[in-house]
Scaffold this active site. Structure first.
Site, PDB file in Angstrom:
ATOM      1  N   GLU A   1    -144.462  65.252 -17.923  1.00 59.06           N
ATOM      2  CA  GLU A   1    -143.624  65.710 -16.813  1.00 59.06           C
ATOM      3  C   GLU A   1    -142.166  65.694 -17.255  1.00 59.06           C
ATOM      4  O   GLU A   1    -141.790  64.883 -18.092  1.00 59.06           O
ATOM      5  CB  GLU A   1    -143.766  64.761 -15.603  1.00 59.06           C
ATOM      6  CG  GLU A   1    -145.191  64.580 -15.125  1.00 59.06           C
ATOM      7  CD  GLU A   1    -145.322  63.418 -14.129  1.00 59.06           C
ATOM      8  OE1 GLU A   1    -144.302  63.013 -13.530  1.00 59.06           O
ATOM      9  OE2 GLU A   1    -146.454  62.933 -13.966  1.00 59.06           O
TER      10      GLU A   1
ATOM     11  N   LYS B   1    -138.412  64.570 -17.113  1.00 60.16           N
ATOM     12  CA  LYS B   1    -137.736  63.390 -16.570  1.00 60.16           C
ATOM     13  C   LYS B   1    -136.514  63.900 -15.822  1.00 60.16           C
ATOM     14  O   LYS B   1    -135.517  64.311 -16.414  1.00 60.16           O
ATOM     15  CB  LYS B   1    -137.341  62.436 -17.701  1.00 60.16           C
ATOM     16  CG  LYS B   1    -136.675  61.179 -17.190  1.00 60.16           C
ATOM     17  CD  LYS B   1    -136.679  60.115 -18.266  1.00 60.16           C
ATOM     18  CE  LYS B   1    -135.581  59.097 -18.115  1.00 60.16           C
ATOM     19  NZ  LYS B   1    -135.196  58.703 -16.773  1.00 60.16           N
TER      20      LYS B   1
ATOM     21  N   ASP C   1    -133.243  64.136 -13.707  1.00 63.15           N
ATOM     22  CA  ASP C   1    -132.052  63.290 -13.683  1.00 63.15           C
ATOM     23  C   ASP C   1    -131.479  63.225 -12.268  1.00 63.15           C
ATOM     24  O   ASP C   1    -130.492  63.872 -11.944  1.00 63.15           O
ATOM     25  CB  ASP C   1    -131.015  63.842 -14.670  1.00 63.15           C
ATOM     26  CG  ASP C   1    -129.953  62.816 -15.004  1.00 63.15           C
ATOM     27  OD1 ASP C   1    -130.118  61.643 -14.617  1.00 63.15           O
ATOM     28  OD2 ASP C   1    -128.961  63.196 -15.643  1.00 63.15           O
TER      29      ASP C   1
ATOM     30  N   TYR D   1    -143.604  62.529  -7.568  1.00 60.05           N
ATOM     31  CA  TYR D   1    -144.528  62.474  -8.706  1.00 60.05           C
ATOM     32  C   TYR D   1    -145.502  61.317  -8.673  1.00 60.05           C
ATOM     33  O   TYR D   1    -146.364  61.222  -9.524  1.00 60.05           O
ATOM     34  CB  TYR D   1    -143.765  62.478 -10.026  1.00 60.05           C
ATOM     35  CG  TYR D   1    -142.603  61.488 -10.063  1.00 60.05           C
ATOM     36  CD1 TYR D   1    -142.828  60.125 -10.147  1.00 60.05           C
ATOM     37  CD2 TYR D   1    -141.290  61.947  -9.980  1.00 60.05           C
ATOM     38  CE1 TYR D   1    -141.775  59.232 -10.161  1.00 60.05           C
ATOM     39  CE2 TYR D   1    -140.228  61.058 -10.003  1.00 60.05           C
ATOM     40  CZ  TYR D   1    -140.473  59.695 -10.087  1.00 60.05           C
ATOM     41  OH  TYR D   1    -139.433  58.820 -10.091  1.00 60.05           O
TER      42      TYR D   1
ATOM     43  N   LYS E   1    -136.567  60.115 -24.293  1.00 56.89           N
ATOM     44  CA  LYS E   1    -135.209  60.565 -23.944  1.00 56.89           C
ATOM     45  C   LYS E   1    -134.697  61.569 -24.966  1.00 56.89           C
ATOM     46  O   LYS E   1    -134.778  61.330 -26.167  1.00 56.89           O
ATOM     47  CB  LYS E   1    -134.268  59.356 -23.919  1.00 56.89           C
ATOM     48  CG  LYS E   1    -134.533  58.431 -22.753  1.00 56.89           C
ATOM     49  CD  LYS E   1    -133.567  58.784 -21.626  1.00 56.89           C
ATOM     50  CE  LYS E   1    -133.219  57.586 -20.796  1.00 56.89           C
ATOM     51  NZ  LYS E   1    -131.865  57.220 -20.725  1.00 56.89           N
TER      52      LYS E   1
ATOM     53  N   CYS F   1     -95.019  81.652 -23.469  1.00 57.02           N
ATOM     54  CA  CYS F   1     -96.070  81.780 -24.478  1.00 57.02           C
ATOM     55  C   CYS F   1     -95.617  81.090 -25.766  1.00 57.02           C
ATOM     56  O   CYS F   1     -94.534  81.375 -26.273  1.00 57.02           O
ATOM     57  CB  CYS F   1     -96.352  83.254 -24.742  1.00 57.02           C
ATOM     58  SG  CYS F   1     -97.424  83.505 -26.162  1.00 57.02           S
TER      59      CYS F   1
ATOM     60  N   CYS G   1     -94.914  83.926 -28.516  1.00 55.71           N
ATOM     61  CA  CYS G   1     -93.874  84.955 -28.440  1.00 55.71           C
ATOM     62  C   CYS G   1     -92.792  84.623 -27.411  1.00 55.71           C
ATOM     63  O   CYS G   1     -91.911  85.441 -27.162  1.00 55.71           O
ATOM     64  CB  CYS G   1     -94.499  86.321 -28.141  1.00 55.71           C
ATOM     65  SG  CYS G   1     -95.162  86.452 -26.471  1.00 55.71           S
TER      66      CYS G   1
ATOM     67  N   CYS H   1    -100.261  85.672 -20.923  1.00 54.45           N
ATOM     68  CA  CYS H   1     -99.057  86.130 -21.611  1.00 54.45           C
ATOM     69  C   CYS H   1     -99.071  87.647 -21.443  1.00 54.45           C
ATOM     70  O   CYS H   1     -99.974  88.314 -21.938  1.00 54.45           O
ATOM     71  CB  CYS H   1     -99.111  85.761 -23.090  1.00 54.45           C
ATOM     72  SG  CYS H   1     -97.877  86.682 -24.046  1.00 54.45           S
TER      73      CYS H   1
ATOM     74  N   CYS I   1     -97.534  90.631 -28.242  1.00 55.12           N
ATOM     75  CA  CYS I   1     -97.578  89.218 -28.660  1.00 55.12           C
ATOM     76  C   CYS I   1     -98.430  89.104 -29.929  1.00 55.12           C
ATOM     77  O   CYS I   1     -99.575  89.559 -29.955  1.00 55.12           O
ATOM     78  CB  CYS I   1     -98.189  88.377 -27.533  1.00 55.12           C
ATOM     79  SG  CYS I   1     -98.581  86.691 -28.041  1.00 55.12           S
TER      80      CYS I   1
END
Ligand code: IVH
Length: 673
Positions: free
Chosen positions: A114, A116, A118, A230, A318, A412, A415, A430, A435
């Site tokens: 199954e 796991k 979280d 489960y 895990k 920027c 430039c 920008c 540039c």
């Protein structure tokens, strides 16, 4: 040097207790799960090697405690146990061997596998089919009474069986499962927060936990939680002897059970499945941090008994951690080809997902503000699969007050043009089309694969050509002279010849590729293909109105406007004229339909086909009037399957969609080759 194991064990116990409290009670941990596991395993190892150091209150001996003072307590009918962890196939084999030694010789074990999930554990009681109470795990014996909150979760039935033809409700049924947010629901929740100008949630699991432990169930009701069940903790009036039968029974009652669960005849089958699970992990609509392997025979499982707080019959495998925490020590600014400014986090090096990460995406400044990420914060980094590592959010609980807010730059850095935030956009840009950084990114994209695909023109070459003043925009590529290049370091005759051959070849790319290469914001390969097919020539596209672009299926009004603006921009038109004068192909081939034998049929392609590429197969299907889509649904007519198919093949089988081979496809279109 002698290590003082006694004081190290005491220190670990104290640290772990604190982290258990932060995680379980406050739903606000200050370390990641993987970091917790590391401390836990260190303590476990010391205790195994020095049993005299084991204390009855050690975290290794007790299930976590998530009791809070806000709720009345409920006593669980049986202890709500935890699971021991495995991190490798060897761990699993050793686990089975330990168990087999405790069982009569010759015992054969089958197992369920199954996901796991979280989330957070929930224990729900039904009396004569009616939900009467629901509790958190608490300390494993007593839990918080969160009945009102759990009743707001739509996937938790208030009455079982949900369908009249389900099994009859037993007198009493206590089930255990996991409450969590599906990824899409968590994203939707955060969109709502953003719209309301509220801070975003960083972690789905902790938000789910906080939501279940809300004092006001009206708040819980507004958050789209999901529950999967489960196992049966206690039952009166029904006996089930196999884990697999239990899952089926729960499902028949109308509960959601962990998706993609399976029964396997042997542990070796399970071990074989694990890589598939690991690669599927990021595609699932829910967060999983591993898989759970359970002895199918529940009588054997109960004979095996419990070690500490973990039943011997089941184990959690895990996955390697995709998250880690580290310090945010700086922010650098990147300018993209559209002028978009993205902040990148500079980090104290941290090992996550198998590599050492030193920088990570911070997405955009808007999100930095919404997540309240500050310079000097301890942040969570996520690295999942091939995705670029990104900062998930700050751990607010460990701030010391020295952290400083992160603001977008005013000009920027490449430039010095003042940065602007266009109305209604989250991004800062920008605005200077000339540039140097923007030009570099634009040209780099223009020549890349999928765009003009100019081999031998990697980022380094592009940089050199710009720095030396040989090119100032994409158009200049086609007016380069070989001689000055030959004078450059590391540019021999052969290299220059190859480069010019690729540049020549790029003049004959299909129109759709040229459109992609222009780098219009929001126009990738698919949209470029739509535009090429619709307008047939660049001239038609350059003179198209917003309304005409918007009318194309698959293009919305915002994108239509962005395309229109791009083609009206004088700088862009100048570049296009340069490209035209250099002799680039600017017309699409008009496609001749090969037939209409597949009209009305929708195909999904999965796996590697024996002779055709995915594009070629798509071409065949579309030229015969069929459609190709990416996801399998009930509407899919056929799944065209090759070697190593993905989960789409499983989905097709699940939905009963016909699976065909490349040969079948050829027969369908009357191809005799
Ligand atoms: S079985 C004795 N099955 O993982 C039975 N647990 O690390 C133990 N979890 O406390 C639980 N998905 O909260 C089981 N399919 C699954 C699970 C699962 C998630 C959680 C559960 C448990 C923790 C153990």
């Amino acid at each position: 040097m002698t290590v003082d194991f006694a004081s190290r064990a005491a220190e670990l116990r104290e640290q772990l207790q604190y982290h258990i409290y932060r995680y379980n009670v406050l739903s606000d941990p200050v370390i990641t799960d993987a970091e917790y596991d590391l401390l836990y395993r260190e303590l476990l190892q010391i205790e195994q090697e020095h049993p005299e150091l084991l204390t009855p209150d050690s975290p290794t001996q007790r299930a976590g405690n998530d009791l809070s003072e806000d709720f009345p307590k409920l006593r669980h009918p049986a202890p709500i146990l935890s699971l021991s962890n495995a991190f490798s196939a060897e761990d699993l084999t050793a686990w089975e061997e330990r168990n087999l030694k405790l069982l009569p010789a010759g015992t054969k074990l089958d197992y369920t596998l199954e996901p796991k999930l979280d989330g957070l554990t929930i224990v729900i009681t039904y009396e004569n089919g009616i939900l009467t109470r629901a509790a958190t795990r608490g300390n494993g014996e007593l839990g918080d009474d969160v009945t009102a909150n759990v009743k707001t979760i739509r996937t938790v039935p208030l009455r079982i069986p949900v369908h009249k033809d389900g099994p009859p409700a037993p007198e009493r049924l206590v089930v255990r499962g996991e409450v969590m947010f599906l990824k899409e629901h968590f994203e939707a929740l955060n969109r709502r927060q953003a719209e309301a100008g509220l801070p975003l949630y960083v972690n789905a699991r902790n938000t789910a936990s906080g939501t279940v432990k809300q004092k006001d169930s009206r708040i819980t009701a507004t958050r789209p939680l999901t529950a999967y069940l489960y196992s049966i903790v206690e039952s009166v009036g029904v006996t089930i002897n196999k884990q697999w039968d239990m899952l089926e029974y729960l499902r028949d009652m109308g509960f959601h059970i962990p998706p993609e669960s399976h029964l396997y005849p042997a542990l070796s089958d399970i071990i074989q499945q694990i890589p598939t699970w690991e690669s599927r992990r990021n595609q699932l609509n829910l967060e999983i941090d591993g898989v759970v392997i359970k002895t199918n025979d529940l009588l054997i499982a109960s004979e095996l008994g419990v070690s500490g707080k973990d039943p011997r019959g089941a184990i959690a495998y895990k996955f390697p951690a995709q998250e880690a925490s580290t310090k945010l020590i700086g922010v650098t600014v990147n300018i993209g080809r559209t002028g978009k400014i993205t902040p990148t986090a500079q980090l104290d090096p941290v090992f996550v997902g198998g590599v050492t990460v030193v920088n990570a995406s911070l997405h955009n400044y808007d999100l930095v503000e919404k997540l309240d990420i500050r310079l000097g914060d301890t942040v969570i980094i996520k690295r999942s699969g091939d995705v670029i590592p990104y900062v998930v959010g700050p751990i607010v609980g460990v701030r010391d007050g020295s952290e400083t807010p992160i603001r977008p730059p005013e000009t920027c850095p490449f430039c010095q043009t003042p940065i602007i935030q266009p109305e209604g956009m989250v991004d800062y840009i920008c605005p200077n089309l000339a540039c140097p950084e923007r030009v570099f990114r634009k040209v780099e994209f223009f020549v890349s694969r999928g765009a003009m695909d100019i081999e031998g023109m990697g980022p380094q070459t592009v940089k050199t050509l710009i720095d030396k003043g040989f090119i100032a925009d994409e158009g200049d590529i086609f007016y380069l002279n070989p001689e000055p290049l030959l004078e450059l370091d590391k540019y021999g005759q052969k290299k220059v010849d190859n480069l010019f051959a690729s540049i020549e070849a790029a003049k004959h790319r299909p129109l759709s590729q040229l459109i992609t290469a222009l780098g219009v914001d929001g126009v990738g390969g698919t949209i470029a293909e739509l535009l090429a097919r619709h307008y047939i020539s660049i001239d038609n596209l350059m003179s198209a109105s917003v309304e005409s672009i918007d009318a194309i299926e698959g293009i919305g009004p915002i994108l239509a406007q962005s395309i229109y603006d791009w083609f009206q921009n004088p700088h862009n038109r100048k570049v296009l004229e340069k490209l035209r004068a250099a002799g680039l192909n600017m017309r699409a081939e008009e496609k001749v339909a090969a037939g209409d034998g597949l009209t009305g049929l929708t195909f999904v392609i999965t796996g590697t086909l024996p002779t055709l590429s995915r594009d070629q197969a798509t071409e065949i299907i579309e030229s015969h009037g069929g459609k190709v889509s990416s996801g399998v649904s009930k509407k899919t007519s056929y799944v065209l399957m090759g070697e190593s198919p993905g989960s789409k093949a499983d989905k097709a089988r699940e939905l009963g969609v016909s699976i065909i081979s490349e040969e079948d496809l050829r027969k369908m279109v009357g191809d005799q080759t």
